[in-house]
Design an enzyme around this catalytic site. Sequence first.
Site, PDB file in Angstrom:
ATOM      1  N   SER A  43       0.814  -1.223   0.000  1.00  7.73           N
ATOM      2  CA  SER A  43       0.000   0.000   0.000  1.00  7.73           C
ATOM      3  C   SER A  43       0.847   1.274   0.000  1.00  7.73           C
ATOM      4  CB  SER A  43      -0.997  -0.005   1.160  1.00  7.73           C
ATOM      5  OG  SER A  43      -0.352  -0.373   2.333  1.00  7.73           O
ATOM      6  N   CYS A 131      -7.066  -5.846  23.611  1.00  4.68           N
ATOM      7  CA  CYS A 131      -8.263  -4.988  23.730  1.00  4.68           C
ATOM      8  C   CYS A 131      -9.204  -5.439  24.854  1.00  4.68           C
ATOM      9  CB  CYS A 131      -9.009  -4.960  22.399  1.00  4.68           C
ATOM     10  SG  CYS A 131      -9.156  -6.554  21.605  1.00  4.68           S
ATOM     11  N   SER A 161     -14.134  -6.262  14.314  1.00  7.03           N
ATOM     12  CA  SER A 161     -13.094  -5.280  13.989  1.00  7.03           C
ATOM     13  C   SER A 161     -11.787  -5.586  14.721  1.00  7.03           C
ATOM     14  CB  SER A 161     -13.566  -3.863  14.308  1.00  7.03           C
ATOM     15  OG  SER A 161     -14.058  -3.813  15.630  1.00  7.03           O
ATOM     16  N   LYS A 215      -4.202 -14.466  27.224  1.00  7.33           N
ATOM     17  CA  LYS A 215      -3.748 -13.067  27.289  1.00  7.33           C
ATOM     18  C   LYS A 215      -4.466 -12.362  28.442  1.00  7.33           C
ATOM     19  CE  LYS A 215      -3.084 -12.552  22.304  1.00  7.33           C
ATOM     20  NZ  LYS A 215      -3.764 -12.099  21.074  1.00  7.33           N
ATOM     21  N   HIS A 244     -16.453  -4.314  22.141  1.00  8.30           N
ATOM     22  CA  HIS A 244     -16.404  -5.587  22.865  1.00  8.30           C
ATOM     23  C   HIS A 244     -17.255  -5.461  24.131  1.00  8.30           C
ATOM     24  CE1 HIS A 244     -13.360  -6.855  20.189  1.00  8.30           C
ATOM     25  NE2 HIS A 244     -12.312  -6.929  20.982  1.00  8.30           N
ATOM     26  N   ASN A 317     -13.481  -1.411  21.011  1.00  2.85           N
ATOM     27  CA  ASN A 317     -12.211  -2.140  20.978  1.00  2.85           C
ATOM     28  C   ASN A 317     -11.167  -1.478  20.095  1.00  2.85           C
ATOM     29  OD1 ASN A 317     -14.314  -3.126  19.060  1.00  2.85           O
ATOM     30  ND2 ASN A 317     -12.555  -4.166  18.143  1.00  2.85           N
TER      31      ASN A 317
HETATM   32  P1  A2P Z   1      -0.894  -3.103   4.181  1.00  2.18           P
HETATM   33  O1  A2P Z   1      -2.179  -2.349   3.959  1.00  2.18           O
HETATM   34  O2  A2P Z   1       0.197  -2.588   3.305  1.00  2.18           O
HETATM   35  O3  A2P Z   1      -1.057  -4.590   4.122  1.00  2.18           O
HETATM   36  P2  A2P Z   1      -5.373  -4.837   9.760  1.00  2.18           P
HETATM   37  O4  A2P Z   1      -5.039  -5.290  11.154  1.00  2.18           O
HETATM   38  O5  A2P Z   1      -6.585  -3.960   9.695  1.00  2.18           O
HETATM   39  O6  A2P Z   1      -5.426  -5.979   8.797  1.00  2.18           O
HETATM   40  O7  A2P Z   1      -4.106  -3.897   9.293  1.00  2.18           O
HETATM   41  C1  A2P Z   1      -2.783  -4.341   9.316  1.00  2.18           C
HETATM   42  C2  A2P Z   1      -1.840  -3.172   8.981  1.00  2.18           C
HETATM   43  O8  A2P Z   1      -0.492  -3.639   9.087  1.00  2.18           O
HETATM   44  C3  A2P Z   1      -1.991  -2.638   7.561  1.00  2.18           C
HETATM   45  O9  A2P Z   1      -1.747  -1.250   7.542  1.00  2.18           O
HETATM   46  C4  A2P Z   1      -0.888  -3.380   6.818  1.00  2.18           C
HETATM   47  O10 A2P Z   1      -0.404  -2.714   5.673  1.00  2.18           O
HETATM   48  C5  A2P Z   1       0.209  -3.367   7.868  1.00  2.18           C
HETATM   49  N1  A2P Z   1       1.208  -4.393   7.615  1.00  2.18           N
HETATM   50  C6  A2P Z   1       1.031  -5.733   7.522  1.00  2.18           C
HETATM   51  N2  A2P Z   1       2.213  -6.355   7.243  1.00  2.18           N
HETATM   52  C7  A2P Z   1       3.148  -5.371   7.148  1.00  2.18           C
HETATM   53  C8  A2P Z   1       4.549  -5.355   6.877  1.00  2.18           C
HETATM   54  N3  A2P Z   1       5.247  -6.482   6.644  1.00  2.18           N
HETATM   55  N4  A2P Z   1       5.191  -4.168   6.857  1.00  2.18           N
HETATM   56  C9  A2P Z   1       4.525  -3.026   7.100  1.00  2.18           C
HETATM   57  N5  A2P Z   1       3.190  -2.965   7.353  1.00  2.18           N
HETATM   58  C10 A2P Z   1       2.521  -4.125   7.386  1.00  2.18           C
END
Ligand code: A2P
Length: 342
Positions: A43, A131, A161, A215, A244, A317
């Site tokens: 992203s 959470c 969520s 946890k 939650h 949460n």
């Molecule tokens: P990305 O959108 O590039 O996958 P959620 O818990 O809602 O699924 O979000 C997880 C977050 O963690 C997202 O912003 C995701 O980015 C990011 N993320 C997951 N893996 C990595 C990684 N290896 N490096 C950086 N950010 C990560």
Amino acid sequence: MSKKNPRVAVCGATGAVGREMLKVLEQRDFPCSEVIPMASSRSAGTRVPFRDQELTVVEMKEDSFEGIDLALFSAGGGTSRHFAPFAAKAGCVVVDNSSAWRMDPECPLVVPEVNPHDLDWHKGIIANPNCSTIQMMVALKPIHDEARIKRVVVSTYQAVSGTGQKAIVELENQVRRLMSGQPVVADVYPHQIAFNCLPHIDVFEENGYTKEEMKMVNETIKIMGDESIKVTATCVRVPVFYGHSESVNIETELKLTGDDCRALLARSPGITVVDYPEKLAYPMPVDAAGLDDTFVGRIREDETIENGLNLWVVSDNIRKGAALNTVQIAETLMERDLLRVP
Ligand code: A2P
């Protein structure tokens, strides 16, 4: 750190919690000179809203933390385990929302209303609790201080969520498909979540409990700083988007009546008591969603033991359970002049 406002990275800025962190930083007017949203290469280049602008997401790399003072992580445990030490080494204080560092003896595990003093011994990485644990701690700390809690029996009703953005979409899709007579597809959860309850959050451990349940057991002891508190938990995923809920039964050493408990919680930080059964008023996730407080109601004495109480505890949460608590930790670090890696 000098007295200038910190440069802040939000790591996982495209996720459900990361987006909320940006919102909370904005809403609380967190003092920062710059906010840098980070995520994976998938992203990088996308835009996220912050204040009246859109910020461009950058890829998080090992060398991304030079010149950054504070990193708020919510990018999963594996990602945090890998990247947080690079951040701390670069002099950036990490507040991490994953489970990666919570039980590490070198890392404080903090709910600001409960154990802000634990921030005094941080070494660069601070953990945000689970959470379900956070909202339970906010409700139980005043009771523990007043009457000493001996045992907690908790059952949770946890929103999707908490699993992340993908789970929110899965519940939406399943509801839509079921309402139009189509078969459901389950990718995120092992079973259908729409119109269902799954007594299974995170992986099963050898003792038959899930990791989520353990946890709650272990984090409670670390946050309260009291090994004598016994906790047993059953964690259930329910088809709710945000908020939650928890049914909490406690046994205390000293007697606390329902009225005592209601008055005590009503004057405690971060809590709103909603307990008017005659008006059918009690905490519910649809009312708590988007709000900051932990809501407590259905307060009544457990008539089967000498000193026992039942409580119903609800909180958003994604806010108090994640983004808000993380930002409150950062605010407490600033107030106590602790925003530096020793
Ligand atoms: P990305 O959108 O590039 O996958 P959620 O818990 O809602 O699924 O979000 C997880 C977050 O963690 C997202 O912003 C995701 O980015 C990011 N993320 C997951 N893996 C990595 C990684 N290896 N490096 C950086 N950010 C990560």
